[in-house]
Design a protein around this motif. Sequence first.
Motif, short mmCIF file in Angstrom:
data_model
loop_
_atom_site.label_atom_id
_atom_site.label_comp_id
_atom_site.label_asym_id
_atom_site.label_seq_id
_atom_site.Cartn_x
_atom_site.Cartn_y
_atom_site.Cartn_z
N ALA A 123 28.17 6.96 47.31
CA ALA A 123 29.03 6.62 46.17
C ALA A 123 28.51 7.27 44.89
O ALA A 123 27.31 7.32 44.63
CB ALA A 123 29.09 5.11 46.00
N THR A 124 29.46 7.77 44.09
CA THR A 124 29.11 8.37 42.79
C THR A 124 29.71 7.59 41.64
O THR A 124 29.43 7.88 40.48
CB THR A 124 29.60 9.83 42.70
OG1 THR A 124 31.02 9.83 42.87
CG2 THR A 124 28.95 10.70 43.75
N LEU A 125 30.57 6.61 41.97
CA LEU A 125 31.25 5.83 40.94
C LEU A 125 30.99 4.34 41.15
O LEU A 125 30.89 3.89 42.29
CB LEU A 125 32.77 6.06 41.01
CG LEU A 125 33.27 7.47 40.77
CD1 LEU A 125 34.76 7.57 41.09
CD2 LEU A 125 33.01 7.90 39.33
N SER A 126 30.93 3.59 40.06
CA SER A 126 30.87 2.13 40.17
C SER A 126 32.21 1.69 40.75
O SER A 126 33.19 2.43 40.72
CB SER A 126 30.65 1.51 38.80
OG SER A 126 31.79 1.74 37.97
N LEU A 127 32.25 0.47 41.26
CA LEU A 127 33.48 -0.05 41.83
C LEU A 127 34.61 -0.03 40.80
O LEU A 127 35.74 0.37 41.10
CB LEU A 127 33.24 -1.47 42.36
CG LEU A 127 34.30 -2.02 43.30
CD1 LEU A 127 34.56 -1.09 44.46
CD2 LEU A 127 33.88 -3.38 43.81
N GLU A 128 34.30 -0.42 39.57
CA GLU A 128 35.32 -0.45 38.52
C GLU A 128 35.87 0.96 38.25
O GLU A 128 37.08 1.15 38.13
CB GLU A 128 34.74 -1.03 37.22
CG GLU A 128 34.30 -2.47 37.32
CD GLU A 128 32.96 -2.67 38.03
OE1 GLU A 128 32.16 -1.71 38.15
OE2 GLU A 128 32.71 -3.80 38.51
#
Length: 142
Positions: A123-128
């Motif tokens: 993953a490279t992005l937060s969930l939001e």
Amino acid sequence: MNDTISPPLPSEAELLKAPESDYMSPRQLAFFRHRLQQEMNALLEAAHATTTHLQENVATPDPADRASVEEEHTLELRVRDRERKLLRKIEEALGRIDDGSYGWCEETGEPIGIGRLLARPTATLSLEAQERREKLKKMHGG
């Protein structure tokens, strides 16, 4: 030769209950590096097995059998293509561990979070940020 013994990797449970101040500590990074390398090795072994299987190329005179074998090969190649893309993501994640950006959202700079990284180590992005990106995609027909 270096005789120092590295401490054992933390367990998932230890990672999840670690204080925020431990986020992306050397031990946590070692855990994720190990997990990513294991996943990479499994993908490379699977790719080798597929290559070997495809090279066996059994000639079959029955058209129905031949069609079945071709369908199986097409499916295997599709899976390998997805795995090839995942390999690239794993290599990029290992690069982020090396450069110190692993575990941090590339959009907001906020922590991605241990739980999310355990579920998706690349993953490279937060969930939001991921949810925002997906909403924008839907709005723009992507």
